[in-house]
Design a protein around this motif. Structure first.
Motif, PDB file in Angstrom:
ATOM      1  N   GLU A   1       0.632  -1.083  -0.320  1.00 45.07           N
ATOM      2  CA  GLU A   1      -0.065   0.078   0.012  1.00 45.07           C
ATOM      3  C   GLU A   1       0.860   1.096   0.070  1.00 45.07           C
ATOM      4  N   ILE A   2       1.852   1.101   0.770  1.00 50.26           N
ATOM      5  CA  ILE A   2       3.009   2.395   0.907  1.00 50.26           C
ATOM      6  C   ILE A   2       3.553   2.647  -0.686  1.00 50.26           C
ATOM      7  N   GLU A   3       3.853   1.673  -1.202  1.00 50.08           N
ATOM      8  CA  GLU A   3       4.330   1.722  -2.681  1.00 50.08           C
ATOM      9  C   GLU A   3       3.254   2.394  -3.530  1.00 50.08           C
ATOM     10  N   ALA A   4       2.136   1.701  -3.598  1.00 47.11           N
ATOM     11  CA  ALA A   4       1.232   2.440  -4.310  1.00 47.11           C
ATOM     12  C   ALA A   4       0.776   3.888  -4.031  1.00 47.11           C
ATOM     13  N   VAL A   5       0.892   4.336  -2.588  1.00 45.76           N
ATOM     14  CA  VAL A   5       0.533   5.598  -2.416  1.00 45.76           C
ATOM     15  C   VAL A   5       1.733   6.646  -2.840  1.00 45.76           C
ATOM     16  N   LYS A   6       3.032   6.245  -3.199  1.00 48.13           N
ATOM     17  CA  LYS A   6       4.013   7.015  -3.150  1.00 48.13           C
ATOM     18  C   LYS A   6       3.717   7.890  -4.529  1.00 48.13           C
ATOM     19  N   THR A   7       2.885   6.981  -5.305  1.00 49.76           N
ATOM     20  CA  THR A   7       2.889   7.983  -6.561  1.00 49.76           C
ATOM     21  C   THR A   7       1.755   8.817  -6.528  1.00 49.76           C
ATOM     22  N   ILE A   8       0.929   9.088  -5.625  1.00 49.43           N
ATOM     23  CA  ILE A   8      -0.292   9.834  -5.444  1.00 49.43           C
ATOM     24  C   ILE A   8       0.241  11.108  -4.964  1.00 49.43           C
ATOM     25  N   ASN A   9       0.564  11.170  -3.992  1.00 44.21           N
ATOM     26  CA  ASN A   9       0.667  12.526  -3.370  1.00 44.21           C
ATOM     27  C   ASN A   9       1.990  12.483  -2.279  1.00 44.21           C
ATOM     28  N   PRO A  10       2.864  13.756  -2.453  1.00 39.32           N
ATOM     29  CA  PRO A  10       4.179  13.400  -1.586  1.00 39.32           C
ATOM     30  C   PRO A  10       3.727  13.814  -0.128  1.00 39.32           C
ATOM     31  N   LYS A  11       3.021  14.483   0.411  1.00 42.82           N
ATOM     32  CA  LYS A  11       2.725  14.875   1.642  1.00 42.82           C
ATOM     33  C   LYS A  11       1.683  13.745   2.309  1.00 42.82           C
ATOM     34  N   ARG A  12       1.007  13.384   1.359  1.00 38.12           N
ATOM     35  CA  ARG A  12       0.383  12.342   1.870  1.00 38.12           C
ATOM     36  C   ARG A  12       1.067  11.006   1.941  1.00 38.12           C
ATOM     37  N   LEU A  13       2.122  11.013   1.240  1.00 39.68           N
ATOM     38  CA  LEU A  13       3.040   9.822   1.245  1.00 39.68           C
ATOM     39  C   LEU A  13       3.801   9.899   2.440  1.00 39.68           C
ATOM     40  N   ASN A  14       4.310  10.974   2.841  1.00 38.96           N
ATOM     41  CA  ASN A  14       5.007  11.216   3.994  1.00 38.96           C
ATOM     42  C   ASN A  14       4.103  10.919   5.202  1.00 38.96           C
ATOM     43  N   PHE A  15       2.668  11.198   5.263  1.00 33.11           N
ATOM     44  CA  PHE A  15       1.682  10.899   6.368  1.00 33.11           C
ATOM     45  C   PHE A  15       1.602   9.411   6.499  1.00 33.11           C
ATOM     46  N   GLU A  16       1.326   9.128   5.250  1.00 36.02           N
ATOM     47  CA  GLU A  16       1.055   7.438   5.157  1.00 36.02           C
ATOM     48  C   GLU A  16       2.349   6.563   5.429  1.00 36.02           C
ATOM     49  N   ARG A  17       3.509   7.079   5.145  1.00 35.03           N
ATOM     50  CA  ARG A  17       4.838   6.413   5.541  1.00 35.03           C
ATOM     51  C   ARG A  17       5.038   6.463   6.941  1.00 35.03           C
ATOM     52  N   THR A  18       4.728   7.610   7.704  1.00 32.48           N
ATOM     53  CA  THR A  18       4.945   7.384   9.266  1.00 32.48           C
ATOM     54  C   THR A  18       3.820   6.641   9.760  1.00 32.48           C
ATOM     55  N   ALA A  19       2.631   6.684   9.333  1.00 36.32           N
ATOM     56  CA  ALA A  19       1.561   5.840   9.846  1.00 36.32           C
ATOM     57  C   ALA A  19       1.786   4.315   9.533  1.00 36.32           C
ATOM     58  N   ALA A  20       2.350   4.166   8.421  1.00 30.91           N
ATOM     59  CA  ALA A  20       2.664   2.620   8.201  1.00 30.91           C
ATOM     60  C   ALA A  20       3.796   2.147   8.965  1.00 30.91           C
ATOM     61  N   LYS A  21       4.861   3.196   9.236  1.00 28.99           N
ATOM     62  CA  LYS A  21       5.928   2.837  10.203  1.00 28.99           C
ATOM     63  C   LYS A  21       5.383   2.548  11.494  1.00 28.99           C
ATOM     64  N   THR A  22       4.710   3.612  11.940  1.00 30.07           N
ATOM     65  CA  THR A  22       3.862   3.178  13.298  1.00 30.07           C
ATOM     66  C   THR A  22       3.187   2.167  13.408  1.00 30.07           C
ATOM     67  N   GLN A  23       2.461   1.469  12.368  1.00 36.08           N
ATOM     68  CA  GLN A  23       1.638   0.276  12.513  1.00 36.08           C
ATOM     69  C   GLN A  23       2.727  -0.780  12.300  1.00 36.08           C
ATOM     70  N   ILE A  24       3.835  -0.662  11.597  1.00 36.99           N
ATOM     71  CA  ILE A  24       4.804  -1.689  11.703  1.00 36.99           C
ATOM     72  C   ILE A  24       5.365  -1.821  12.812  1.00 36.99           C
ATOM     73  N   GLU A  25       5.915  -0.730  13.458  1.00 37.09           N
ATOM     74  CA  GLU A  25       6.357  -0.740  14.941  1.00 37.09           C
ATOM     75  C   GLU A  25       5.267  -1.289  15.958  1.00 37.09           C
TER      76      GLU A  25
END
Length: 169
Positions: free
Chosen positions: A14-38
């Motif tokens: 999902e992170i890879e798919a979102v990277k292409t959409i929006n860079p800010k959103r991408l940052n938010f989703e990355r941090t959310a994904a990292k948090t979920q992973i942690e």
């Protein structure tokens, strides 16, 4: 555990798919994904610790369980041995008692045969004595009837003599 690994893989996709959409959103989703992973990794670590604690506890309890099992097995073997000895004792006692009772029955049967022979002898002697008694009673009855007849004749003669004397006088 496999479900969590699949969930992690899914989140990465999902992170890879979102990277292409929006860079800010991408940052938010990355941090959310990292948090979920942690969070997932923390949960996995906690579960591993719990499993390891349970394994250690079971590992500590196994020797005690083995000792209890061995003690119970020894106790049951001892009880079985005692019961087998008792069975043998009772079988020996049963065989002895039955042989004694068979001897007693044999003695009683012999005694019954002797008593039957005695009874037959007594019945034969009773028959002989009874015939003697019957003969004696028949003789007594004949004598009684004879005496009765004589008494009647004597009485009749006395009456006739009394009448004759009375007539002659």
């Amino acid at each position: 555990m496999l479900a969590k690994d699949e969930e992690i893989t899914q989140l990465r996709k999902e992170i890879e798919a979102v990277k292409t959409i929006n860079p800010k959103r991408l940052n938010f989703e990355r941090t959310a994904a990292k948090t979920q992973i942690e969070n997932l990794q923390f949960q996995i670590e906690q579960e591993e610790e719990d499993i390891n604690k349970k394994i250690a506890k079971v590992g500590r309890e196994i020797p005690q369980e083995i000792r209890v099992h061995d003690a119970l097995a020894a106790f049951l073997k001892e009880c079985c041995a005692k019961l087998e000895d008792k069975i043998e004792e009772w079988e020996i006692k049963f065989n002895e008692d039955t042989s004694v009772k068979r001897e007693e029955v044999g003695q009683w049967q012999g005694e019954v045969q002797r008593k039957k022979i005695q009874l037959e002898d007594l019945e034969r002697r009773y028959g002989e004595y009874w015939s003697v008694v019957k003969e004696y009673e028949a003789e007594q009855e004949a004598e009684r009837l004879k005496k009765e007849e004589e008494d009647k004749l004597h009485w009749a003669a006395s009456k006739i003599q009394a009448w004759w004397k009375g007539y002659m006088m």
